[in-house]
Structures are given as structure tokens and as C-alpha cells.
Design an enzyme around this catalytic site. Structure first.
Site, PDB file in Angstrom:
ATOM      1  N   ASP A 193       1.037  10.968  -1.082  1.00  0.00           N
ATOM      2  CA  ASP A 193       1.629  10.622   0.220  1.00  0.00           C
ATOM      3  C   ASP A 193       3.069  11.081   0.314  1.00  0.00           C
ATOM      4  OD1 ASP A 193      -0.260   9.445   1.823  1.00  0.00           O
ATOM      5  OD2 ASP A 193       0.154   7.397   1.155  1.00  0.00           O
ATOM      6  N   ASP A 222       1.319   5.778  -0.681  1.00  0.00           N
ATOM      7  CA  ASP A 222       2.581   5.026  -0.671  1.00  0.00           C
ATOM      8  C   ASP A 222       2.295   3.527  -0.597  1.00  0.00           C
ATOM      9  OD1 ASP A 222       1.741   4.976   1.952  1.00  0.00           O
ATOM     10  OD2 ASP A 222       3.655   5.588   2.818  1.00  0.00           O
ATOM     11  N   SER A 223       1.007   3.151  -0.527  1.00  0.00           N
ATOM     12  CA  SER A 223       0.623   1.748  -0.706  1.00  0.00           C
ATOM     13  C   SER A 223       1.124   1.237  -2.048  1.00  0.00           C
ATOM     14  CB  SER A 223      -0.900   1.595  -0.615  1.00  0.00           C
ATOM     15  OG  SER A 223      -1.548   2.500  -1.483  1.00  0.00           O
ATOM     16  N   GLU A 229      -7.791   5.431   9.398  1.00  0.00           N
ATOM     17  CA  GLU A 229      -7.653   4.070   8.868  1.00  0.00           C
ATOM     18  C   GLU A 229      -7.770   3.034   9.976  1.00  0.00           C
ATOM     19  OE1 GLU A 229      -4.354   3.398   6.220  1.00  0.00           O
ATOM     20  OE2 GLU A 229      -4.680   1.230   6.201  1.00  0.00           O
ATOM     21  N   LYS A 233      -0.136  14.121   1.871  1.00  0.00           N
ATOM     22  CA  LYS A 233      -0.700  13.437   3.044  1.00  0.00           C
ATOM     23  C   LYS A 233       0.445  12.939   3.925  1.00  0.00           C
ATOM     24  CE  LYS A 233      -2.959   9.299   2.786  1.00  0.00           C
ATOM     25  NZ  LYS A 233      -2.083   8.423   3.592  1.00  0.00           N
ATOM     26  N   GLU A 242       1.338  10.892   7.736  1.00  0.00           N
ATOM     27  CA  GLU A 242       0.829  10.042   8.811  1.00  0.00           C
ATOM     28  C   GLU A 242       1.314  10.561  10.170  1.00  0.00           C
ATOM     29  OE1 GLU A 242       2.049   6.008   8.073  1.00  0.00           O
ATOM     30  OE2 GLU A 242       1.067   5.946   6.117  1.00  0.00           O
TER      31      GLU A 242
HETATM   32  O1  KIV Z   1      -1.178   4.605   0.967  1.00  0.00           O
HETATM   33  C1  KIV Z   1      -2.414   4.513   0.892  1.00  0.00           C
HETATM   34  O2  KIV Z   1      -2.983   3.961  -0.057  1.00  0.00           O
HETATM   35  C2  KIV Z   1      -3.208   5.091   1.963  1.00  0.00           C
HETATM   36  C3  KIV Z   1      -4.646   4.725   2.024  1.00  0.00           C
HETATM   37  C4  KIV Z   1      -4.789   3.328   2.463  1.00  0.00           C
HETATM   38  C5  KIV Z   1      -5.404   5.660   2.856  1.00  0.00           C
HETATM   39  O3  KIV Z   1      -2.682   5.796   2.771  1.00  0.00           O
END
Ligand code: KIV
Length: 300
Positions: free
Chosen positions: A88, A49-50, A187, A118, A120
Site C-alpha cells: 500500500d 496500511d491496515s 472494499e 496499491k 486508494e
Molecule cells: O490495508 C489493507 O489491509 C487493505 C485491505 C483491507 C484491502 O487495503
């Protein structure tokens, strides 16, 4: 050395972990990036989600929606059909009823053909992780600097530096492992803590700003290639600086168009002599109205 010639499965990841074959992961957000990542033989693509920050221009990942994730992940899947793809789950898509978490993850899995999702968080989201695993959805955890909680942290800072927070992270990691996750991203935490977590767990840890004691590493595509401006976190190793050559190339294009140096005949198409003569004759005979005004006028 495992190479992503065929798409890896969670079983392959487990074998790599058991045989101490370091797991390589990088983010990608569209088909062209994904194709390059696949060509480079990376084991796992993370559609992080970056993307909210590096692709969509937000300051944090908080505005990112499930629809955004699906849109980008579908493109990544098309660009890298043979690479394991983890997607994510974005902000607040797994914090309400467990039923909703499974439904949202199902959308990502089915529409984007993801291989895993993924999430968090630790103890607090463990029941959501269990429900996903029970539904047949592989889960990767994410602990430490979890960007969806940046407002609680007060900024993007190194996490778990004190005994209490370090112990809490270890407890969270155990909870996520017990809930059935097949892998955990760590992270921005001290490397010594990441090493201990990695030794205690029986699933691979993937570090980003977590030192060399993890089973694998992940970095953000734009960071690796130097496509970002602004301050670079300490943990980012930039393997290329593509920003300057890209800006130079676009400037040269702009200058050549302004200076009428592009396009030359080399970049243009020809009509046959016969068709051209006939066309010119018709124009001459006024069968076609000659353009006696600036063609751009109407658009202005
Ligand atoms: O969103 C993302 O790119 C991430 C990585 C930084 C692990 O979660």
C-alpha cells in the site's frame, strides 16, 4: 489451480483472470506471518496500511508513513520471497505532484522489492496511476470503503449503496482501469454492484466485503486467524480463533515461572564435570567472589 510455488507476475494474474481461477490474497506485515502465508499457497500478499491498526495500534490508517510501509514490507519480502507482494502507498503519499508519487512508489519498489503498489481512489488519482504504470510500476487500485478517507466518510461504513454513488464508483473503476491498473480491490460495497463492476472491467477485481462476484478475495491476516478483539465487520469470516489459545499459553508460561516449574533440566544446559569441579574449587578458595547479595538488587 495456480499455486504460489513460483512467484506470480502480473501476466500470471491476467491468465488466472482469463481462465477464471479465483485469485487469493491475504495481508501480512512481518516475516513470520509472510512465511506462513507463503506456506499456505496464497497467490498474493498485500502489505496493507491496515498494519497501522492491527500491528501498530492506531485507530485508523492515517498515521502510517512510507517508512512504516517499507519497514514492514522488507520483512514480508524476507519471509515470503516467492510470493507476489503488493504494498500500500499510505496516506498523502500520492496526492501531491505526480513526480512525488512516482518517487515515493520508487522507494517502496526498490527498498522493499515490492511487485506492485496499491492506491486508494478513482478519477482524482488516475493521473498518478498512469504515471506509475509509465514508470514501470504495476498498480492495484482500491475503491469503495477506502480507509484513508475514513474521516470524510465519518466512519467505516458500507459505500456506494445509492444509485449516484454506485455510478460514481463504476466511473472511478473505469478510470483506474484506463490509467493502466492491473487489478482493483473493492472494499465494503453491495455485492450486486461489485458484480457489475467486475463484469464491466477487463481487469480482475478483488473483493473484501464485496460478495462473491469478484475475480478474487482478500482478507486481513488478523481477521482470518481471530487475533483481534473487538467488533468484527460482517464481511470477516474468521477461520480460526487463535487469541484464546495464545493468551492461555502466555498465562501458563507466566504461572510456571512464578511457580518455579520452568525451566526444568530438560530446557537447561550442562557444564562438564571437570569444569564444574574446577570452578567450585576456585569459588571455595575464594579466588572468585561468592555472590553474597541478591543479583537482582543492582537492577532494581
Ligand atoms: O490495508 C489493507 O489491509 C487493505 C485491505 C483491507 C484491502 O487495503
Amino acid at each position: 489451480m495456480a499455486q504460489s510455488l513460483k512467484k506470480l507476475t502480473t501476466a500470471d494474474i491476467r491468465t488466472m483472470y482469463q481462465t477464471r481461477d479465483p485469485i487469493t490474497m491475504i495481508t501480512a506485515y512481518d516475516a513470520s506471518q509472510a512465511a506462513l502465508v507463503q506456506a499456505a499457497g496464497i497467490d498474493v500478499i498485500l502489505v496493507g496500511d491496515s498494519l497501522g491498526m492491527v500491528m501498530l495500534g492506531y485507530d485508523t490508517t492515517i498515521p502510517v508513513t512510507v517508512d512504516d510501509m517499507v519497514h514492514h514490507a522488507k520483512a514480508v519480502r524476507r519471509g515470503a520471497p516467492d510470493t507476489m507482494m503488493i504494498v500500500d502507498m499510505p496516506f498523502l503519499s500520492y496526492h501531491q505532484a505526480v513526480f512525488d508519487t512516482v518517487r515515493q512508489a520508487g522507494v517502496i519498489m526498490q527498498q522493499a522489492q515490492a511487485d506492485a503498489v496499491k492506491l486508494e481512489g478513482g478519477v482524482k488519482i488516475a493521473q498518478h496511476v498512469s504515471a506509475l504504470v509509465d514508470a514501470g510500476i504495476p498498480v492495484c487500485g482500491h475503491l469503495g470503503l477506502t480507509p484513508q478517507s475514513v474521516l470524510n466518510f465519518g466512519g467505516f461504513y458500507v459505500q456506494a449503496k445509492e444509485q449516484e454513488t454506485a455510478e460514481k464508483l463504476l466511473e472511478d473503476a473505469r478510470a483506474i482501469e484506463q490509467a493502466g491498473a492491473f487489478m482493483i480491490v473493492l472494499e465494503c460495497i453491495p455485492s450486486q454492484l461489485a458484480k457489475i463492476v467486475s463484469q464491466v472491467l477487463n481487469i480482475p477485481t478483488i473483493g473484501i466485503g464485496a460478495g462473491s462476484g469478484c475475480a478474487g478475495q482478500v482478507l486481513v491476516y488478523h481477521d482470518v486467524l481471530g487475533l483481534n478483539s473487538g467488533k468484527r465487520p460482517k464481511f470477516v469470516k474468521q477461520y480460526a480463533n487463535l487469541q484464546a489459545p495464545i493468551i492461555d499459553a502466555i498465562k501458563t508460561y507466566r504461572d510456571e515461572v512464578k511457580g518455579q516449574a520452568f525451566p526444568t533440566p530438560e530446557f537447561s544446559y550442562d557444564i562438564s564435570h571437570r569444569a564444574l569441579s574446577a570452578l567450585e574449587e576456585k569459588v571455595e578458595a575464594s579466588e572468585l567472589a561468592p555472590v553474597d547479595h541478591d543479583p537482582l538488587d543492582e537492577e532494581r
